[in-house]
Design a protein around this motif. Structure first.
Motif, PDB file in Angstrom:
ATOM      1  N   SER A  28       0.819  -1.203   0.000  1.00 28.36           N
ATOM      2  CA  SER A  28       0.000   0.000   0.000  1.00 28.36           C
ATOM      3  C   SER A  28       0.857   1.259   0.000  1.00 28.36           C
ATOM      4  CB  SER A  28      -0.927   0.015   1.223  1.00 28.36           C
ATOM      5  OG  SER A  28      -0.178   0.155   2.414  1.00 28.36           O
ATOM      6  N   LYS A  29       0.238   2.345  -0.371  1.00 27.91           N
ATOM      7  CA  LYS A  29       0.892   3.642  -0.342  1.00 27.91           C
ATOM      8  C   LYS A  29       0.833   4.224   1.063  1.00 27.91           C
ATOM      9  CE  LYS A  29      -0.318   4.765  -5.152  1.00 27.91           C
ATOM     10  NZ  LYS A  29       0.969   5.194  -5.695  1.00 27.91           N
ATOM     11  N   ARG A  30       1.618   5.276   1.286  1.00 22.30           N
ATOM     12  CA  ARG A  30       1.583   5.936   2.591  1.00 22.30           C
ATOM     13  C   ARG A  30       0.398   6.895   2.710  1.00 22.30           C
ATOM     14  NH1 ARG A  30       6.091   6.038   5.877  1.00 22.30           N
ATOM     15  NH2 ARG A  30       7.962   5.017   5.090  1.00 22.30           N
ATOM     16  N   ILE A  31      -0.101   7.359   1.568  1.00 21.96           N
ATOM     17  CA  ILE A  31      -1.181   8.339   1.565  1.00 21.96           C
ATOM     18  C   ILE A  31      -2.463   7.627   1.168  1.00 21.96           C
ATOM     19  CG2 ILE A  31      -1.968  10.555   0.683  1.00 21.96           C
ATOM     20  CD1 ILE A  31       0.942  11.055  -0.233  1.00 21.96           C
ATOM     21  N   HIS A  32      -3.438   7.637   2.058  1.00 22.70           N
ATOM     22  CA  HIS A  32      -4.659   6.883   1.864  1.00 22.70           C
ATOM     23  C   HIS A  32      -5.815   7.831   1.576  1.00 22.70           C
ATOM     24  CE1 HIS A  32      -2.172   3.728   3.602  1.00 22.70           C
ATOM     25  NE2 HIS A  32      -1.995   4.485   4.669  1.00 22.70           N
ATOM     26  N   VAL A  33      -6.453   7.633   0.419  1.00 20.78           N
ATOM     27  CA  VAL A  33      -7.552   8.500  -0.002  1.00 20.78           C
ATOM     28  C   VAL A  33      -8.747   7.658  -0.414  1.00 20.78           C
ATOM     29  CG1 VAL A  33      -5.987  10.315  -0.807  1.00 20.78           C
ATOM     30  CG2 VAL A  33      -6.780   8.550  -2.418  1.00 20.78           C
ATOM     31  N   ASP A  34      -9.905   8.291  -0.492  1.00 16.62           N
ATOM     32  CA  ASP A  34     -11.059   7.678  -1.137  1.00 16.62           C
ATOM     33  C   ASP A  34     -10.764   7.689  -2.627  1.00 16.62           C
ATOM     34  OD1 ASP A  34     -13.486   7.261  -2.508  1.00 16.62           O
ATOM     35  OD2 ASP A  34     -14.662   8.043  -0.846  1.00 16.62           O
ATOM     36  N   GLN A  35     -10.499   6.526  -3.189  1.00 18.14           N
ATOM     37  CA  GLN A  35     -10.067   6.432  -4.587  1.00 18.14           C
ATOM     38  C   GLN A  35     -11.187   6.740  -5.574  1.00 18.14           C
ATOM     39  OE1 GLN A  35      -8.280   2.499  -4.860  1.00 18.14           O
ATOM     40  NE2 GLN A  35      -7.206   2.861  -2.926  1.00 18.14           N
ATOM     41  N   VAL A  36     -12.428   6.728  -5.109  1.00 19.86           N
ATOM     42  CA  VAL A  36     -13.540   7.157  -5.954  1.00 19.86           C
ATOM     43  C   VAL A  36     -13.607   8.673  -5.958  1.00 19.86           C
ATOM     44  CG1 VAL A  36     -16.051   7.168  -6.222  1.00 19.86           C
ATOM     45  CG2 VAL A  36     -14.856   5.035  -5.654  1.00 19.86           C
ATOM     46  N   GLY A  37     -13.608   9.262  -4.766  1.00 17.45           N
ATOM     47  CA  GLY A  37     -13.588  10.717  -4.726  1.00 17.45           C
ATOM     48  C   GLY A  37     -14.294  11.309  -3.525  1.00 17.45           C
ATOM     49  N   TYR A  38     -14.491  12.611  -3.601  1.00 18.72           N
ATOM     50  CA  TYR A  38     -15.069  13.388  -2.503  1.00 18.72           C
ATOM     51  C   TYR A  38     -16.149  14.315  -3.047  1.00 18.72           C
ATOM     52  CZ  TYR A  38     -10.861  11.862   0.007  1.00 18.72           C
ATOM     53  OH  TYR A  38      -9.870  11.108   0.600  1.00 18.72           O
ATOM     54  N   ILE A  66     -13.243  15.079  -7.416  1.00 24.71           N
ATOM     55  CA  ILE A  66     -14.095  15.928  -6.595  1.00 24.71           C
ATOM     56  C   ILE A  66     -15.216  16.436  -7.496  1.00 24.71           C
ATOM     57  CG2 ILE A  66     -14.289  18.102  -5.317  1.00 24.71           C
ATOM     58  CD1 ILE A  66     -11.405  17.773  -4.432  1.00 24.71           C
ATOM     59  N   ASN A  67     -16.450  16.141  -7.125  1.00 22.97           N
ATOM     60  CA  ASN A  67     -17.605  16.721  -7.814  1.00 22.97           C
ATOM     61  C   ASN A  67     -18.854  16.489  -6.981  1.00 22.97           C
ATOM     62  OD1 ASN A  67     -19.000  14.246  -8.727  1.00 22.97           O
ATOM     63  ND2 ASN A  67     -17.284  14.008 -10.140  1.00 22.97           N
ATOM     64  N   ASP A  68     -19.992  16.996  -7.467  1.00 21.53           N
ATOM     65  CA  ASP A  68     -21.230  16.940  -6.703  1.00 21.53           C
ATOM     66  C   ASP A  68     -21.920  15.582  -6.744  1.00 21.53           C
ATOM     67  OD1 ASP A  68     -21.037  19.587  -5.896  1.00 21.53           O
ATOM     68  OD2 ASP A  68     -22.183  20.347  -7.602  1.00 21.53           O
ATOM     69  N   ASN A  69     -21.497  14.711  -7.646  1.00 21.83           N
ATOM     70  CA  ASN A  69     -22.191  13.429  -7.797  1.00 21.83           C
ATOM     71  C   ASN A  69     -21.194  12.299  -8.018  1.00 21.83           C
ATOM     72  OD1 ASN A  69     -24.602  11.978  -7.780  1.00 21.83           O
ATOM     73  ND2 ASN A  69     -24.918  12.178  -9.982  1.00 21.83           N
ATOM     74  N   VAL A  70     -20.154  12.302  -7.230  1.00 25.19           N
ATOM     75  CA  VAL A  70     -19.028  11.397  -7.452  1.00 25.19           C
ATOM     76  C   VAL A  70     -19.388   9.926  -7.230  1.00 25.19           C
ATOM     77  CG1 VAL A  70     -18.081  11.456  -5.106  1.00 25.19           C
ATOM     78  CG2 VAL A  70     -16.539  11.233  -7.041  1.00 25.19           C
ATOM     79  N   TYR A  71     -20.470   9.659  -6.507  1.00 28.31           N
ATOM     80  CA  TYR A  71     -20.805   8.277  -6.171  1.00 28.31           C
ATOM     81  C   TYR A  71     -21.906   7.668  -7.045  1.00 28.31           C
ATOM     82  CZ  TYR A  71     -18.060   9.103  -1.963  1.00 28.31           C
ATOM     83  OH  TYR A  71     -17.043   9.397  -1.091  1.00 28.31           O
ATOM     84  N   SER A  75     -25.916  10.077  -3.645  1.00 29.50           N
ATOM     85  CA  SER A  75     -25.864  10.270  -5.094  1.00 29.50           C
ATOM     86  C   SER A  75     -27.246  10.649  -5.602  1.00 29.50           C
ATOM     87  CB  SER A  75     -25.356   9.009  -5.796  1.00 29.50           C
ATOM     88  OG  SER A  75     -26.230   7.918  -5.568  1.00 29.50           O
ATOM     89  N   LYS A  76     -27.301  10.983  -6.862  1.00 30.19           N
ATOM     90  CA  LYS A  76     -28.575  11.339  -7.488  1.00 30.19           C
ATOM     91  C   LYS A  76     -28.528  10.907  -8.943  1.00 30.19           C
ATOM     92  CE  LYS A  76     -26.658  16.001  -8.059  1.00 30.19           C
ATOM     93  NZ  LYS A  76     -26.755  17.412  -7.659  1.00 30.19           N
ATOM     94  N   PRO A  77     -29.688  10.661  -9.552  1.00 25.20           N
ATOM     95  CA  PRO A  77     -29.705  10.179 -10.937  1.00 25.20           C
ATOM     96  C   PRO A  77     -29.085  11.192 -11.895  1.00 25.20           C
ATOM     97  CG  PRO A  77     -31.842   9.874  -9.894  1.00 25.20           C
ATOM     98  CD  PRO A  77     -31.035  10.724  -8.971  1.00 25.20           C
ATOM     99  N   ASP A  78     -28.365  10.670 -12.868  1.00 23.45           N
ATOM    100  CA  ASP A  78     -27.762  11.509 -13.911  1.00 23.45           C
ATOM    101  C   ASP A  78     -28.307  11.029 -15.256  1.00 23.45           C
ATOM    102  OD1 ASP A  78     -26.227  12.866 -15.729  1.00 23.45           O
ATOM    103  OD2 ASP A  78     -24.295  12.363 -14.834  1.00 23.45           O
ATOM    104  N   SER A  79     -29.205  11.792 -15.827  1.00 23.82           N
ATOM    105  CA  SER A  79     -29.859  11.388 -17.074  1.00 23.82           C
ATOM    106  C   SER A  79     -28.904  11.345 -18.256  1.00 23.82           C
ATOM    107  CB  SER A  79     -31.017  12.340 -17.392  1.00 23.82           C
ATOM    108  OG  SER A  79     -30.537  13.673 -17.548  1.00 23.82           O
ATOM    109  N   LYS A  80     -27.723  11.927 -18.107  1.00 20.62           N
ATOM    110  CA  LYS A  80     -26.752  11.945 -19.196  1.00 20.62           C
ATOM    111  C   LYS A  80     -25.882  10.697 -19.244  1.00 20.62           C
ATOM    112  CE  LYS A  80     -26.429  17.007 -19.251  1.00 20.62           C
ATOM    113  NZ  LYS A  80     -25.523  18.180 -19.122  1.00 20.62           N
ATOM    114  N   LEU A  81     -25.925   9.897 -18.184  1.00 28.31           N
ATOM    115  CA  LEU A  81     -25.108   8.686 -18.147  1.00 28.31           C
ATOM    116  C   LEU A  81     -25.584   7.694 -19.203  1.00 28.31           C
ATOM    117  CD1 LEU A  81     -24.527   7.768 -14.381  1.00 28.31           C
ATOM    118  CD2 LEU A  81     -22.812   8.493 -16.044  1.00 28.31           C
TER     119      LEU A  81
END
Length: 600
Positions: A31-41, A116-121, A575-581
């Motif tokens: 593992s790395k020394r720096i641990h982050v949420d790899q999906v995002g925030y 980082i964005n408003d709907n990262v999950y 999260s919230k639905p994204d009609s563009k996906l």
């Protein structure tokens, strides 16, 4: 499957060529020394990385596309994290709110990238719910997103044989037990985890119905949502319909459906031809079943009145059976665990409470509240995280969200529930990784409990709004997606370092990598699989690091539907639905293929 592993020993013998007694590398060693949420925030929420202390005192946030340093900050003072055995610091970059892809840099150490964005999950949310779709039994489908293609599986489920004789039925009586989801890395179907998982998903919908739409999950070819329901409810209904087949004429339910032996890992579910049997019955399973039906009856009423009435009748039938059967029952017949997990439990008061509370919430019938008052001492106890082993917190939540509840009893239940929520929040705030688990809580399915405790906080927020509850729940998703001592995202397909070799027969036999599956996670309880046992015996492993990404570590790396349920709940909340996906947007950016069994 979470079975007694003595019955599993023959599997280890059958794959003796696997080098389970060679050198074992835990996830943390690489593992790395720096641990982050790899999906995002999420943009407007706190953002923290956890750093294994190396003496550095500052950090930078770097845009991965431009290489530009967009933020610099000071690390917190080091603290000792008992669960990982590490001194750690925290890098707080909450003020960074510009959408983009970033990494944390500290000296020569660089984290995995994250967004980082408003709907990262939203994509992980879709993956987590689609994982249930791809666990459907007895149906043929072709999923272009993952490449999983199966013919109609286990046709014998349509004429499964009863394994025992009792006053209601004779051994070898044939029942149609088709439908439902496979439970875990095996092909068994179990009422306790079915009920818990379906209920978690239904409660996620009930909390935020606008977060679900029709067409949202990009169902594979062969599976169609021909109703007016959102995909989420169409998916849950597939499980509920199977569950109703498991109810007996007296209101009790059968326990499980499976074969008599564990299928080899090379055998896909549409290639396993062994006969299928119906095993056991239990009062606790009947309670879980009935509660699930009571929840479903109020949710599906909007879409299908007749179906909702059928669900409610089934829930009442389960309650009346338990009313006539005051003592706990878990039937055991010799050989019933030979090819499936036991899920054995010899208490049921928490399940009775949950059933009564859900029926009261759904119907308003005070007779169910009357029962709750007769067991008020148990009902008002401080709960634990919900699971098939204990559903008290679900029962309390149902009562606390019922406007017709007795204010006096409700106040006592509220005190108990919020006491537990505050205890969870306190544990998060005192942990170096902001994880809700104490060092002695890294047990089988620890990931389920981590995120489940976060869900308790989200439920507590509905009862008594508190942004700290919501933030604490989000911290548990950060843990799940890589901000942990192993630097591992524990959900398949999410982040830069997810599991590659889950203990999952569909994955191993077909080569299809299913994003959204959640593995059990770190577990330092002795008596697990041989690989985990060897790791604990030969090494001094901190509880939070006792995880191995390898096929045969079933105690740390198996998927299960009740492991995924808490994550599906939390992801739906955030999260919230994204009609563009489009379907292409939820395909994995890189290809995952399992190696052969002998190379694990």
């Amino acid at each position: 499957m979470k079975t007694n592993k003595l019955v599993y020993s023959f599997i280890c013998a059958s794959i003796a060529s696997i080098c389970i007694f060679g050198s074992i590398a835990t996830a943390s060693e690489n593992s790395k020394r720096i641990h982050v949420d790899q999906v995002g925030y999420l943009t407007e929420y706190p953002k923290t990385a956890v750093v294994t202390d190396s003496g550095q005192t500052s950090f930078s946030i770097v845009n991965t596309k431009t290489g530009q340093v967009i933020y610099t900050g000071n690390l917190s003072s080091p603290v000792y994290d008992k669960s990982s055995g590490e001194n750690v610091r925290q890098a707080d970059f909450s003020t960074v709110k510009i959408p983009g892809t970033y990494k944390v840099v500290i000296g020569n150490d660089v984290s995995y990238s994250f967004k980082i964005n408003d709907n990262v999950y939203e994509v992980p949310m879709i993956h987590s719910w689609r994982a249930y779709t791809l666990s459907r039994s007895n149906i043929a489908f072709n999923d272009s997103i993952t490449g999983l293609k199966l013919d109609a599986q286990y046709p014998d489920d349509r004429h499964a044989k009863l394994y025992f004789t009792d006053k209601l039925n004779k051994k070898n009586t044939i029942f149609d037990m088709s439908g439902g989801w496979y439970d875990a890395g095996d092909y068994g179907k179990y009422i306790p985890t079915a009920g818990i998982s379906a209920s978690e998903l239904m409660l996620a919908y009930e909390t935020n119905p606008t977060h679900f739409t029709k067409g949202q999950f990009f169902f594979p070819e062969g599976i169609n949502n021909i109703t007016d329901m959102p995909d989420a409810l169409a998916e849950i209904k597939y499980e509920l319909d199977w569950m109703m087949k498991m109810q007996r004429s007296d209101g009790s339910v059968f326990h499980k459906v499976s074969g008599m032996k564990w299928p080899d890992f090379s055998v896909a579910p549409d290639k396993d031809t062994q006969p299928r049997f119906i095993f056991s019955t239990s009062t606790y399973g009947t309670g879980i079943y009935g509660a699930s039906m009571a929840i479903a009856s109020r949710i599906y009423k909007k879409y299908d009145l007749a179906y909702a009435a059928k669900l409610l009748s089934s829930a009442k039938h389960a309650f009346n059976y338990l009313k006539k059967t005051p003592n706990p029952i878990y039937r055991v017949d010799t050989g019933q665990e030979n090819g499936s997990g036991p899920y054995n439990k010899n208490t049921d008061i928490d399940n009775r409470i949950w059933l009564a509370a859900e029926l009261f919430k759904t119907t308003g019938d005070e007779s169910y509240e009357k029962y709750l008052k007769t067991v008020s001492d148990q009902f008002t106890a401080v709960p634990t995280v919900f699971s098939w082993e204990n559903t008290l917190s679900f029962g309390q939540f149902a009562y606390l969200t019922n406007k017709k509840a007795d204010p006096v009893l409700q106040a006592k239940v509220k005190t108990a529930f919020l006491t537990y929520a505050d205890n969870v929040l306190s544990a998060i705030q005192s942990d170096g990784y902001k994880c809700s688990l104490a060092d002695n809580e890294y047990v089988w399915g620890s990931n389920k409990n981590v995120v489940g405790k976060g869900d308790i906080l989200l439920m507590a927020n509905q009862i008594k709004p508190n942004k700290k509850y919501v933030e604490g729940a989000l911290e548990q998703l950060h843990y799940l997606f890589g901000r942990n001592a192993n630097d591992k995202s524990y959900m398949l397909g999410e982040g830069s370092n997810p599991p590659h070799y889950p203990h999952d027969r569909i994955h191993e036999s077909t080569g299809a990598y299913i994003p959204g599956l959640v593995v059990g996670g770190p577990n330092d309880i002795s008596g697990g699989d041989p690989i985990q046992t060897k790791m604990l015996t030969e090494n001094k492993i901190a509880p939070a690091k006792a995880y191995i990404d390898t096929l045969m570590s079933w105690s740390t790396n198996e998927y299960a539907i009740d492991y995924a349920g808490p994550a599906a709940y939390a992801l739906a909340y955030f999260s919230k639905p994204d009609s563009k996906l489009t379907a292409n947007d939820i395909k994995l950016s890189k290809e995952f293929k399992p190696a052969s069994v002998t190379n694990k």
